[in-house]
Design a protein around this motif. Sequence first.
Motif, PDB file in Angstrom:
ATOM      1  N   LYS A   1      -5.219  15.922  -8.617  1.00 58.78           N
ATOM      2  CA  LYS A   1      -5.319  15.244  -9.908  1.00 58.78           C
ATOM      3  C   LYS A   1      -4.040  14.475 -10.258  1.00 58.78           C
ATOM      4  O   LYS A   1      -4.061  13.573 -11.085  1.00 58.78           O
ATOM      5  N   SER A   2      -2.924  14.797  -9.626  1.00 57.20           N
ATOM      6  CA  SER A   2      -1.653  14.120  -9.895  1.00 57.20           C
ATOM      7  C   SER A   2      -1.326  13.038  -8.872  1.00 57.20           C
ATOM      8  O   SER A   2      -0.382  12.274  -9.074  1.00 57.20           O
ATOM      9  N   LYS A   3      -2.071  12.973  -7.791  1.00 60.09           N
ATOM     10  CA  LYS A   3      -1.742  12.035  -6.717  1.00 60.09           C
ATOM     11  C   LYS A   3      -1.838  10.579  -7.163  1.00 60.09           C
ATOM     12  O   LYS A   3      -1.002   9.760  -6.796  1.00 60.09           O
ATOM     13  N   GLU A   4      -2.821  10.242  -7.975  1.00 55.89           N
ATOM     14  CA  GLU A   4      -2.974   8.845  -8.400  1.00 55.89           C
ATOM     15  C   GLU A   4      -1.807   8.416  -9.278  1.00 55.89           C
ATOM     16  O   GLU A   4      -1.274   7.322  -9.116  1.00 55.89           O
ATOM     17  N   SER A   5      -1.377   9.255 -10.184  1.00 55.38           N
ATOM     18  CA  SER A   5      -0.228   8.896 -11.030  1.00 55.38           C
ATOM     19  C   SER A   5       1.052   8.819 -10.198  1.00 55.38           C
ATOM     20  O   SER A   5       1.928   7.990 -10.457  1.00 55.38           O
ATOM     21  N   THR A   6       1.152   9.656  -9.176  1.00 52.79           N
ATOM     22  CA  THR A   6       2.308   9.604  -8.276  1.00 52.79           C
ATOM     23  C   THR A   6       2.307   8.301  -7.501  1.00 52.79           C
ATOM     24  O   THR A   6       3.343   7.661  -7.336  1.00 52.79           O
ATOM     25  N   ARG A   7       1.131   7.881  -7.028  1.00 56.77           N
ATOM     26  CA  ARG A   7       1.017   6.598  -6.313  1.00 56.77           C
ATOM     27  C   ARG A   7       1.434   5.441  -7.213  1.00 56.77           C
ATOM     28  O   ARG A   7       2.130   4.526  -6.773  1.00 56.77           O
ATOM     29  N   LYS A   8       1.012   5.457  -8.468  1.00 61.50           N
ATOM     30  CA  LYS A   8       1.374   4.392  -9.403  1.00 61.50           C
ATOM     31  C   LYS A   8       2.877   4.372  -9.638  1.00 61.50           C
ATOM     32  O   LYS A   8       3.494   3.311  -9.703  1.00 61.50           O
ATOM     33  N   PHE A   9       3.469   5.552  -9.762  1.00 59.02           N
ATOM     34  CA  PHE A   9       4.913   5.652  -9.975  1.00 59.02           C
ATOM     35  C   PHE A   9       5.680   5.067  -8.790  1.00 59.02           C
ATOM     36  O   PHE A   9       6.598   4.262  -8.963  1.00 59.02           O
ATOM     37  N   ILE A  10       5.285   5.442  -7.588  1.00 64.10           N
ATOM     38  CA  ILE A  10       5.948   4.942  -6.381  1.00 64.10           C
ATOM     39  C   ILE A  10       5.719   3.440  -6.241  1.00 64.10           C
ATOM     40  O   ILE A  10       6.627   2.701  -5.857  1.00 64.10           O
ATOM     41  N   ARG A  11       4.527   2.965  -6.574  1.00 63.31           N
ATOM     42  CA  ARG A  11       4.232   1.532  -6.513  1.00 63.31           C
ATOM     43  C   ARG A  11       5.173   0.762  -7.447  1.00 63.31           C
ATOM     44  O   ARG A  11       5.683  -0.301  -7.080  1.00 63.31           O
ATOM     45  N   LYS A  12       5.433   1.293  -8.644  1.00 61.13           N
ATOM     46  CA  LYS A  12       6.345   0.637  -9.583  1.00 61.13           C
ATOM     47  C   LYS A  12       7.761   0.579  -9.013  1.00 61.13           C
ATOM     48  O   LYS A  12       8.463  -0.425  -9.164  1.00 61.13           O
ATOM     49  N   ILE A  13       8.186   1.662  -8.391  1.00 57.68           N
ATOM     50  CA  ILE A  13       9.525   1.694  -7.787  1.00 57.68           C
ATOM     51  C   ILE A  13       9.627   0.647  -6.685  1.00 57.68           C
ATOM     52  O   ILE A  13      10.592  -0.111  -6.614  1.00 57.68           O
ATOM     53  N   VAL A  14       8.616   0.588  -5.824  1.00 55.47           N
ATOM     54  CA  VAL A  14       8.622  -0.375  -4.717  1.00 55.47           C
ATOM     55  C   VAL A  14       8.618  -1.806  -5.254  1.00 55.47           C
ATOM     56  O   VAL A  14       9.344  -2.673  -4.748  1.00 55.47           O
ATOM     57  N   GLU A  15       7.829  -2.081  -6.284  1.00 60.78           N
ATOM     58  CA  GLU A  15       7.787  -3.422  -6.868  1.00 60.78           C
ATOM     59  C   GLU A  15       9.140  -3.811  -7.466  1.00 60.78           C
ATOM     60  O   GLU A  15       9.587  -4.947  -7.323  1.00 60.78           O
ATOM     61  N   ALA A  16       9.798  -2.870  -8.117  1.00 59.80           N
ATOM     62  CA  ALA A  16      11.113  -3.152  -8.698  1.00 59.80           C
ATOM     63  C   ALA A  16      12.137  -3.464  -7.612  1.00 59.80           C
ATOM     64  O   ALA A  16      12.931  -4.406  -7.735  1.00 59.80           O
ATOM     65  N   ILE A  17      12.116  -2.694  -6.540  1.00 61.56           N
ATOM     66  CA  ILE A  17      13.035  -2.938  -5.419  1.00 61.56           C
ATOM     67  C   ILE A  17      12.735  -4.293  -4.786  1.00 61.56           C
ATOM     68  O   ILE A  17      13.646  -5.058  -4.481  1.00 61.56           O
ATOM     69  N   ASN A  18      11.457  -4.611  -4.607  1.00 60.33           N
ATOM     70  CA  ASN A  18      11.081  -5.898  -4.025  1.00 60.33           C
ATOM     71  C   ASN A  18      11.546  -7.060  -4.885  1.00 60.33           C
ATOM     72  O   ASN A  18      11.997  -8.079  -4.358  1.00 60.33           O
ATOM     73  N   GLN A  19      11.454  -6.936  -6.203  1.00 60.85           N
ATOM     74  CA  GLN A  19      11.915  -8.002  -7.092  1.00 60.85           C
ATOM     75  C   GLN A  19      13.420  -8.209  -6.967  1.00 60.85           C
ATOM     76  O   GLN A  19      13.900  -9.341  -6.939  1.00 60.85           O
TER      77      GLN A  19
END
Length: 68
Positions: free
Chosen positions: A15-33
């Motif tokens: 039940k927490s995996k989707e929110s974890t994926r979103k969190f990691i996706r935000k981190i990756v997007e910030a690093i990419n920017q």
Amino acid sequence: MASTLLMLKDQIPKKSKESTRKFIRKIVEAINQMLESDMRRAVTAALNRRAHSPLPSASAIDFPYTNH
């Protein structure tokens, strides 16, 4: 933090995996920017040596122009 989450991915409840994926996706997007702007500046400067660069370079000095 993201690396810890990735290491513990098998222990995160389903039940927490989707929110974890979103969190990691935000981190990756910030690093990419952050990297995108640095890479764009480096490539642009390499292609156009007369373009302004925040990094000083002797090869970018226009000596005939500066002698006026």
